[in-house]
Design a protein around this motif. Structure first.
Motif, PDB file in Angstrom:
ATOM      1  N   SER A 109       1.419  30.661 115.275  1.00  0.00           N
ATOM      2  CA  SER A 109       2.601  30.907 114.447  1.00  0.00           C
ATOM      3  C   SER A 109       3.518  29.690 114.411  1.00  0.00           C
ATOM      4  N   LEU A 110       3.694  29.049 115.559  1.00  0.00           N
ATOM      5  CA  LEU A 110       4.528  27.850 115.618  1.00  0.00           C
ATOM      6  C   LEU A 110       3.869  26.687 114.882  1.00  0.00           C
ATOM      7  N   ALA A 111       2.556  26.587 115.004  1.00  0.00           N
ATOM      8  CA  ALA A 111       1.837  25.457 114.402  1.00  0.00           C
ATOM      9  C   ALA A 111       1.894  25.498 112.880  1.00  0.00           C
ATOM     10  N   VAL A 112       1.779  26.701 112.309  1.00  0.00           N
ATOM     11  CA  VAL A 112       1.783  26.822 110.844  1.00  0.00           C
ATOM     12  C   VAL A 112       3.136  27.282 110.303  1.00  0.00           C
ATOM     13  N   ARG A 113       4.128  27.427 111.205  1.00  0.00           N
ATOM     14  CA  ARG A 113       5.489  27.809 110.825  1.00  0.00           C
ATOM     15  C   ARG A 113       5.521  29.129 110.058  1.00  0.00           C
ATOM     16  N   PHE A 114       4.774  30.103 110.589  1.00  0.00           N
ATOM     17  CA  PHE A 114       4.682  31.408 109.932  1.00  0.00           C
ATOM     18  C   PHE A 114       5.837  32.291 110.380  1.00  0.00           C
ATOM     19  N   GLU A 115       6.763  32.561 109.472  1.00  0.00           N
ATOM     20  CA  GLU A 115       7.962  33.308 109.833  1.00  0.00           C
ATOM     21  C   GLU A 115       7.676  34.762 110.173  1.00  0.00           C
ATOM     22  N   GLY A 116       6.528  35.275 109.778  1.00  0.00           N
ATOM     23  CA  GLY A 116       6.187  36.659 110.067  1.00  0.00           C
ATOM     24  C   GLY A 116       6.083  36.960 111.548  1.00  0.00           C
ATOM     25  N   SER A 117       5.675  35.986 112.339  1.00  0.00           N
ATOM     26  CA  SER A 117       5.573  36.187 113.793  1.00  0.00           C
ATOM     27  C   SER A 117       6.204  35.038 114.566  1.00  0.00           C
TER      28      SER A 117
END
Length: 241
Positions: A109-117
């Motif tokens: 999630s941090l690597a792809v900057r996914f705000e969902g998680s």
């Protein structure tokens, strides 16, 4: 061993607090609730989200969805960890199985900057670490050689004292995590093109931000490529000034 004795004493005091026992049950239920639905979706063979395949996380999940029984295996592992957390006798085993799965989700999630998680996954990692610490008395024999005499240390009686300091620390940690993960990135791909573009007026380079959003959601290029283009555009603007 002074350190071992001190940790045993602190652990005994914490685990013999009635309110912290209630809190621990809540943590177990919350973590189980986080994995049961997502695990079932994978076992059922359904796609996990409706994100576009152009989105970095959507692209990853689409590829994961097509890995066949590996996708199913992840779902089984998630549901197994969740069920083990619900059974008092197998909580430690569930927490041990849960940890590598949620840590992987957090890093992803941090690597792809996914705000969902982006917020929930770090909090779930901390919650699972709390459960592992709760079972320190069982884990210490694996992690650190401990004299048998230490295991027979006196345990305090059950306390009804409300742990306002501990729960205050939990709340402060949650606030710190939320503030950190929501401000660590100056640019996010967001979930859709429209959501991505809404952050551009407040960015340092609105035009470059618009190009970044187009790069992600329209062209479907990798996040690193789009970020490089955005940073280069910012650098050129800085040189022009």
């Amino acid at each position: 061993m002074a350190l071992s004795s001190t940790l045993d004493r602190i652990h005994a005091q914490v685990t013999h607090n009635r309110w912290l026992r209630y809190f621990t049950v809540f943590v177990r239920l919350a973590l189980a609730a986080g994995f049961l639905p997502s695990g079932y979706v994978k076992i059922a063979g359904e796609r996990f989200t409706s994100l576009s395949v152009n989105h970095p996380m959507g692209n990853y999940l689409e590829a994961l969805h097509h890995t066949g029984y590996y996708y199913t295996f992840i779902g089984i592992a998630q549901m197994t960890a969740a069920v083990l957390l619900l059974i008092p006798r197998t909580v430690l085993l569930g927490a041990l199985l849960y940890f590598p799965i949620i840590l992987n989700i957090c890093i992803l999630s941090l690597a792809v900057r996914f705000e969902g998680s982006l917020v929930t996954s770090p909090l779930m990692v901390l919650a699972d670490l709390y459960l592992l610490c709760w079972h320190y008395d069982r884990l210490k024999f694996i992690l650190v050689p401990t004299p048998v005499a230490d295991a027979a240390a006196h345990k305090p009686v059950l306390s009804n004292r409300f742990p306002i300091g501990f729960l205050g620390g939990v709340f402060a940690t949650m606030v710190l995590v939320v503030l950190t993960v929501t401000t660590i990135y100056d640019l996010m791909p967001r979930n859709t093109l429209g959501d991505c573009q809404r952050q551009c007026p407040d960015s340092s380079n609105p035009a470059a931000c618009e190009q970044f959003c187009d790069c992600i959601h329209t062209q479907g290029k990798p996040l690193s490529h789009c970020l490089d283009a955005y940073n280069k555009a910012n650098a050129l603007v800085g040189q022009a000034r």
